[in-house]
Design an enzyme around this catalytic site. Structure first.
Site, PDB file in Angstrom:
ATOM      1  N   SER A 168       0.800  -1.229   0.000  1.00  0.00           N
ATOM      2  CA  SER A 168       0.000   0.000   0.000  1.00  0.00           C
ATOM      3  C   SER A 168       0.829   1.274   0.000  1.00  0.00           C
ATOM      4  O   SER A 168       0.313   2.349  -0.307  1.00  0.00           O
ATOM      5  CB  SER A 168      -0.944   0.015   1.206  1.00  0.00           C
ATOM      6  OG  SER A 168      -0.236   0.179   2.414  1.00  0.00           O
TER       7      SER A 168
ATOM      8  N   LYS B 179       0.825   4.608   6.878  1.00  0.00           N
ATOM      9  CA  LYS B 179       0.340   5.465   5.796  1.00  0.00           C
ATOM     10  C   LYS B 179       1.018   6.837   5.929  1.00  0.00           C
ATOM     11  O   LYS B 179       1.790   7.084   6.854  1.00  0.00           O
ATOM     12  CB  LYS B 179      -1.176   5.655   5.870  1.00  0.00           C
ATOM     13  CG  LYS B 179      -1.998   4.375   5.929  1.00  0.00           C
ATOM     14  CD  LYS B 179      -1.972   3.571   4.643  1.00  0.00           C
ATOM     15  CE  LYS B 179      -2.796   2.293   4.785  1.00  0.00           C
ATOM     16  NZ  LYS B 179      -2.679   1.424   3.596  1.00  0.00           N
TER      17      LYS B 179
END
Length: 250
Positions: free
Chosen positions: A45, A106
């Site tokens: 990701s 993230k």
């Protein structure tokens, strides 16, 4: 019955070894809690900033400490101690709000009070599109096998932080979103691999409370190709991504 000097030395040696191991464990727990903690990357990701098989150090002191900073996360207190706010663009490890046993990593895109919207793949912050320019395609090479080229963009946030994102498909499922207003004390997170990231654009994650932040990703200290095992030392000449060792996370 008296004990021989040899037996006494043996008992003393065992006791000393036990004390050394105990002290080492205490020091390791303190370092892991207060200074740095190692993490590995299990998913794509955050490509191409972070790759599957990267091992990195995360600074625990960057944002202060919560009960999530302590091994096994005992609920000893609430809030943060010595809290310091993350900056837009930081790459952050945090506990998933819907499952606080799970760590995610993230990039911080939205700060408390910001209005975030993605329009045609471009992030808009408070009604203004961030700077986004096309750069050379990303091609992942794993053990001599070249992958398919993927569109890559250089994004620059309002505070001047720049990084690269991947664009796997046009009109992806989150390339056009509603306007998200970041609640007070929470942060909007996005993965750099925009079409392959479950992040704050989706209800499974949503905005992340300040208390859930674990630390800031700082340094890749080791990296092996996807599918390899770091403990298989005999394969290191072929399995290690040597060029990624000791690179700073940006």
């Amino acid at each position: 019955m008296s004990v021989s000097s040899g037996a006494k030395r043996k008992e003393g040696g065992i006791g000393e070894t036990g004390r050394v191991i105990f002290h080492a464990l205490i020091i390791a727990v303190l370092i892991r809690t207060l200074l740095v903690q190692p993490f590995n990357i299990p998913s794509g990701s955050m490509k191409a900033t972070l790759l599957v098989g990267d091992y990195l150090f995360v600074s625990k002191y960057s944002y202060g400490y919560t009960h999530f900073s302590i091994p096994f996360s005992p609920p000893l207190f609430s809030g943060r101690i010595f809290g310091s706010q993350p900056e837009r663009g930081d790459v952050v490890v945090f506990r998933l709000p819907s499952d606080t046993t799970t760590d995610y990593i993230k990039r911080v895109i939205g700060l408390p009070g910001d209005k975030i919207q993605v329009i045609d793949g471009v992030v808009n912050i408070n009604g203004q599109p961030i700077k986004r320019e096309k750069v050379d395609d990303f091609v992942e090479v794993e053990e001599g096998v070249r992958g398919q080229p993927v569109k890559r963009w250089k994004e620059t946030l309002p505070n001047g932080v720049s990084y690269y994102t991947l664009d796997l498909v046009d009109n992806g499922p989150a390339d056009n979103t509603q306007v998200y207003t970041v609640p007070p004390g929470e942060y909007f997170m996005m993965g750099d691999n925009r079409d392959n990231s479950t992040d704050s654009r989706f209800s499974q994650v949503g905005p992340v409370p300040f208390e859930n932040l674990i630390g800031k990703a700082q340094l890749i200290f080791f990296s092996v190709y996807e599918g390899e095992r770091a403990w298989e030392i005999w394969r290191w000449p072929f399995s290690v991504r040597w060029s990624r060792l000791f690179t700073v996370v940006r």
